[in-house]
Each structure stands twice: as structure tokens, then as C-alpha cells.
Design a protein around this motif. Structure first.
Motif, mmCIF file in Angstrom:
data_model
loop_
_atom_site.group_PDB
_atom_site.id
_atom_site.type_symbol
_atom_site.label_atom_id
_atom_site.label_comp_id
_atom_site.label_asym_id
_atom_site.label_seq_id
_atom_site.Cartn_x
_atom_site.Cartn_y
_atom_site.Cartn_z
ATOM 1 N N PHE A 1 44.018 54.680 45.663
ATOM 2 C CA PHE A 1 43.768 53.600 46.607
ATOM 3 C C PHE A 1 43.947 54.108 48.031
ATOM 4 C CE2 PHE A 1 45.418 51.183 42.833
ATOM 5 C CZ PHE A 1 44.235 50.526 42.541
ATOM 6 N N ARG A 2 43.255 53.461 48.961
ATOM 7 C CA ARG A 2 43.397 53.788 50.377
ATOM 8 C C ARG A 2 43.736 52.557 51.228
ATOM 9 N NH1 ARG A 2 41.109 58.701 52.443
ATOM 10 N NH2 ARG A 2 41.936 60.337 51.099
ATOM 11 N N HIS A 3 44.003 51.425 50.579
ATOM 12 C CA HIS A 3 44.393 50.232 51.333
ATOM 13 C C HIS A 3 45.802 49.817 50.904
ATOM 14 C CE1 HIS A 3 44.451 46.121 52.961
ATOM 15 N NE2 HIS A 3 43.495 46.543 53.773
ATOM 16 N N GLN A 4 46.655 49.551 51.882
ATOM 17 C CA GLN A 4 48.067 49.301 51.605
ATOM 18 C C GLN A 4 48.324 48.061 50.765
ATOM 19 O OE1 GLN A 4 50.560 49.282 55.056
ATOM 20 N NE2 GLN A 4 50.417 51.485 55.390
ATOM 21 N N SER A 5 47.363 47.159 50.697
ATOM 22 C CA SER A 5 47.596 45.905 49.986
ATOM 23 C C SER A 5 47.971 46.123 48.519
ATOM 24 C CB SER A 5 46.362 45.000 50.075
ATOM 25 O OG SER A 5 45.220 45.647 49.533
ATOM 26 N N TRP A 6 47.486 47.207 47.925
ATOM 27 C CA TRP A 6 47.798 47.472 46.517
ATOM 28 C C TRP A 6 49.286 47.750 46.311
ATOM 29 C CZ3 TRP A 6 44.067 46.529 43.034
ATOM 30 C CH2 TRP A 6 42.746 46.477 43.509
ATOM 31 N N TYR A 7 49.957 48.160 47.374
ATOM 32 C CA TYR A 7 51.374 48.499 47.282
ATOM 33 C C TYR A 7 52.247 47.579 48.125
ATOM 34 C CZ TYR A 7 49.418 52.754 45.274
ATOM 35 O OH TYR A 7 48.726 53.643 44.488
ATOM 36 N N ALA A 8 51.695 46.466 48.564
ATOM 37 C CA ALA A 8 52.482 45.467 49.271
ATOM 38 C C ALA A 8 53.567 44.944 48.329
ATOM 39 C CB ALA A 8 51.584 44.336 49.749
ATOM 40 N N PRO A 9 54.691 44.441 48.872
ATOM 41 C CA PRO A 9 55.799 43.987 48.008
ATOM 42 C C PRO A 9 55.367 43.054 46.880
ATOM 43 C CG PRO A 9 56.494 43.998 50.291
ATOM 44 C CD PRO A 9 55.023 44.323 50.309
ATOM 45 N N THR A 10 54.396 42.189 47.152
ATOM 46 C CA THR A 10 53.961 41.227 46.137
ATOM 47 C C THR A 10 53.139 41.881 45.032
ATOM 48 O OG1 THR A 10 53.865 39.524 47.843
ATOM 49 C CG2 THR A 10 52.744 39.049 45.775
ATOM 50 N N PHE A 11 52.418 42.953 45.376
ATOM 51 C CA PHE A 11 51.447 43.524 44.440
ATOM 52 C C PHE A 11 51.820 44.891 43.882
ATOM 53 C CE2 PHE A 11 48.692 40.796 47.210
ATOM 54 C CZ PHE A 11 48.427 39.839 46.247
ATOM 55 N N LYS A 12 52.841 45.524 44.426
ATOM 56 C CA LYS A 12 53.152 46.896 44.018
ATOM 57 C C LYS A 12 53.400 47.001 42.515
ATOM 58 C CE LYS A 12 56.570 50.568 44.562
ATOM 59 N NZ LYS A 12 57.820 50.989 45.251
ATOM 60 N N GLU A 13 54.316 46.224 41.982
ATOM 61 C CA GLU A 13 54.630 46.308 40.558
ATOM 62 C C GLU A 13 53.448 45.895 39.685
ATOM 63 O OE1 GLU A 13 57.163 47.795 39.224
ATOM 64 O OE2 GLU A 13 57.863 48.272 41.256
ATOM 65 N N PRO A 14 52.726 44.804 40.031
ATOM 66 C CA PRO A 14 51.529 44.485 39.242
ATOM 67 C C PRO A 14 50.470 45.578 39.285
ATOM 68 C CG PRO A 14 52.241 42.557 40.485
ATOM 69 C CD PRO A 14 53.069 43.707 40.964
ATOM 70 N N THR A 15 50.325 46.257 40.431
ATOM 71 C CA THR A 15 49.365 47.356 40.520
ATOM 72 C C THR A 15 49.734 48.480 39.564
ATOM 73 O OG1 THR A 15 48.749 46.919 42.833
ATOM 74 C CG2 THR A 15 48.465 49.170 42.038
ATOM 75 N N ILE A 16 50.983 48.883 39.588
ATOM 76 C CA ILE A 16 51.448 49.952 38.707
ATOM 77 C C ILE A 16 51.287 49.547 37.244
ATOM 78 C CG2 ILE A 16 53.443 51.317 38.009
ATOM 79 C CD1 ILE A 16 52.257 52.072 40.744
ATOM 80 N N GLN A 17 51.623 48.304 36.944
ATOM 81 C CA GLN A 17 51.498 47.827 35.564
ATOM 82 C C GLN A 17 50.037 47.772 35.126
ATOM 83 O OE1 GLN A 17 54.314 47.122 33.592
ATOM 84 N NE2 GLN A 17 52.725 47.299 32.012
ATOM 85 N N PHE A 18 49.167 47.353 36.042
ATOM 86 C CA PHE A 18 47.735 47.303 35.739
ATOM 87 C C PHE A 18 47.197 48.692 35.412
ATOM 88 C CE2 PHE A 18 43.331 47.802 37.093
ATOM 89 C CZ PHE A 18 42.703 46.764 36.423
ATOM 90 N N LEU A 19 47.548 49.677 36.218
ATOM 91 C CA LEU A 19 47.097 51.043 35.962
ATOM 92 C C LEU A 19 47.603 51.526 34.605
ATOM 93 C CD1 LEU A 19 47.670 52.683 39.479
ATOM 94 C CD2 LEU A 19 45.509 51.882 38.513
ATOM 95 N N GLN A 20 48.850 51.208 34.320
ATOM 96 C CA GLN A 20 49.430 51.636 33.048
ATOM 97 C C GLN A 20 48.752 50.951 31.874
ATOM 98 O OE1 GLN A 20 53.716 51.565 33.028
ATOM 99 N NE2 GLN A 20 53.830 51.379 30.814
ATOM 100 N N ASP A 21 48.544 49.648 31.967
ATOM 101 C CA ASP A 21 47.944 48.893 30.864
ATOM 102 C C ASP A 21 46.510 49.329 30.574
ATOM 103 O OD1 ASP A 21 50.289 47.467 30.671
ATOM 104 O OD2 ASP A 21 49.537 45.696 31.717
ATOM 105 N N ASN A 22 45.810 49.808 31.612
ATOM 106 C CA ASN A 22 44.412 50.178 31.457
ATOM 107 C C ASN A 22 44.204 51.686 31.374
ATOM 108 O OD1 ASN A 22 42.592 47.583 31.775
ATOM 109 N ND2 ASN A 22 44.340 47.343 33.166
#
Length: 283
Positions: free
Chosen positions: A140-161
Motif C-alpha cells: 500500500f502507498r496510502h496511510q489510511s490502510w494503517y490508520a488506528p481504525t483500520f490497521k488491525e483489520p488490514t493486517i487480518q484481511f491480508l492474512q485471511d486472503n
């Protein structure tokens, strides 16, 4: 295992001892992996892919960058009639790497405007479906993927897929860059070192030479030591850590990578038989 390589093999003059046509052979005498960055600009031809396979040792690995039409970078009209045709052509081009065991992974690097929102998450599902038979790393190149609200869901999404996570080192200068998040989401993790040229990242210029400005950077020992600790920690959870130096424009990438290799005490096996001791001086 920690593997070290560079993005591309054409810009590292310290590595070459043969004719200009043998740059890849010379490169593969020093490093066991390379990022095929030209695949971003045009889907490689079968002829070129077969040539690159022939020119490298049996255990050499390619990280093939996704075509710009796949990642949303393409400007102007697409040469393909549909997204499905584009993916099909891309899969066809990288299949020979996979068949001979030389495909490390596909790198899907999204642009700074690819934000964390529903339609982009849906597109990631599309990427996973279209490249279901391949190892895929997401950058990713946009910080929103790692914003406090989305960081853990982003990591989990990558792992699940079953996406590999790309850990980036780059200047922190706004939303169009991401923080260094030393997390693996699978048994493999990709680390891309873009340099820390803050001025060049903000002011790359409008010319065709913007890459030469943005990626002009020479890592010092202390910075490499910090990266070493990060990679060693990643290695406690991931079976394989692949580190790519992308600070190519000033000729620093190969030197930094060799120093980093010495710091880790790694000896790569199965390299091409052209190894020369060009980097004894380190940093």
C-alpha cells in the motif's frame, strides 16, 4: 531464511564485469533474488521471460511486479479490451517463472490514491481471485490502510486472503506514504527499502527523471542496523524474509545491500559463477 536483492538488475554498475547484454548474469553472481520492475510498465513477452530464466541459476528467484493496469497506475487508454483479458495476459506471462520454480511472488503495489474504502477492498478480492494460483504480496502507498481504525483489520484481511505483507521503509511525508509496519501475514514477508530522501519524495519534479530524485539515498550503518533488527524479528514469525533495496538512482542500492548482507553474516548459495569481491569496504 533472509534473502537480499535489488529492484531491477540494469542500474548497478558496480556489479558488471561482462558485456551490457550479460547484466542479469553478473547480477545473479551476487544476489539470489531480484524484482522484475519492468513488468510494471509492460507485460513481459514469452521470449524475454524464457531468456531471463535461461540466464539465471536454478534456484534464482524473481519477484514480478504487477502491470500498471492491474494496480490502477495506467494513464491513457488500456491496450486490453477488459480487466479480465489484462489479468489473463499477465498470468500467461508469469506462468513460466512458476513452472520452473523461479517465481518468488507477484508484487502488487498500489498507488498513493488507492485508499482504504469498500470499492478498493472489493478490488483486492478481485486480485486474489484472478491471481489465485500465485503467491501475491500487497504494497500500500496510502496511510489510511494503517490508520488506528483500520490497521488491525488490514493486517487480518491480508492474512485471511493469503496475501504476503510488504513492509516499507520510506519518508513519512503525508498520506501518500505508509509507516514502517514490521508485521508478517504469512510464512513469507517482503521488505522494500525505498530510502529516506524526504525532500526528493515531496519534490520529485515534473520531468521524466523523477525516480532519480525520489530514490536518491544512501543508508548509513545505524539505519541498516535498525533494519537488521526489524528483519531478524520478522524472521521469528516468517519462514522467509525477502529484502529489496530500491534506492537505485545514486548507485547506492548494491553497496547498501552488500553491507547489509555482511551485517547479517549471510552467504548465499547457488549463485552464478562470476562472484567478485567488489564491496569489501562496506559503507
Amino acid at each position: 531464511m533472509i534473502k537480499i536483492g535489488l529492484t531491477g538488475w540494469g542500474d548497478h554498475t558496480d556489479l558488471y564485469v561482462s558485456s551490457p547484454k550479460e547484466k542479469l548474469q553478473d547480477y545473479s553472481a551476487h544476489f539470489p533474488v531480484v524484482e522484475l520492475d519492468t513488468a510494471f510498465y509492460a507485460i513481459p513477452t514469452k521470449r524475454n521471460v524464457e531468456k531471463w530464466i535461461r540466464e539465471t541459476p536454478n534456484n534464482f528467484q524473481f519477484i514480478v511486479k504487477a502491470y500498471q493496469g492491474i494496480t490502477g497506475h495506467l494513464r491513457g487508454e488500456s491496450p486490453f479490451d477488459s480487466l479480465e483479458e489484462m489479468f489473463a495476459r499477465y498470468r500467461e506471462s508469469i506462468q513460466p517463472f512458476k513452472e520452473c520454480g523461479k517465481l518468488s511472488m507477484v508484487l502488487v503495489q498500489f498507488p498513493p490514491w488507492f485508499q482504504c474504502k469498500k470499492e478498493n477492498v472489493d478490488y483486492l478480492y478481485k486480485v486474489r481471485t484472478e491471481l489465485k494460483d500465485f503467491e501475491v504480496a500487497i504494497e500500500f502507498r496510502h496511510q489510511s490502510w494503517y490508520a488506528p481504525t483500520f490497521k488491525e483489520p488490514t493486517i487480518q484481511f491480508l492474512q485471511d486472503n493469503h496475501f504476503h505483507h510488504t513492509v516499507c521503509d520510506e519518508p513519512q511525508v503525508g498520506e501518500g506514504c505508509v509507516p514502517l509496519i514490521p508485521v508478517s501475514t504469512s510464512n513469507r514477508v517482503l521488505v522494500r527499502l525505498h530510502g529516506r530522501n524526504t525532500y526528493g519524495w515531496i519534490n520529485p519534479g515534473d520531468s521524466e527523471k523523477w525516480r532519480e530524485v525520489r530514490y536518491l539515498y544512501d543508508y548509513n550503518y545505524e539505519e541498516l542496523f535498525d533494519i537488521q533488527k526489524i528483519c531478524e524479528e520478522l524472521h521469528t514469525n516468517a519462514k522467509e524474509v525477502v529484502v529489496l533495496f530500491n534506492n537505485n538512482s545514486g548507485g547506492h542500492a548494491a553497496k547498501n545491500a552488500k553491507t547489509f548482507q555482511q551485517m547479517l553474516g549471510i552467504e548465499f548459495e547457488g549463485l552464478a559463477p562470476k562472484q567478485l569481491d567488489l564491496f569489501d569496504g562496506g559503507i
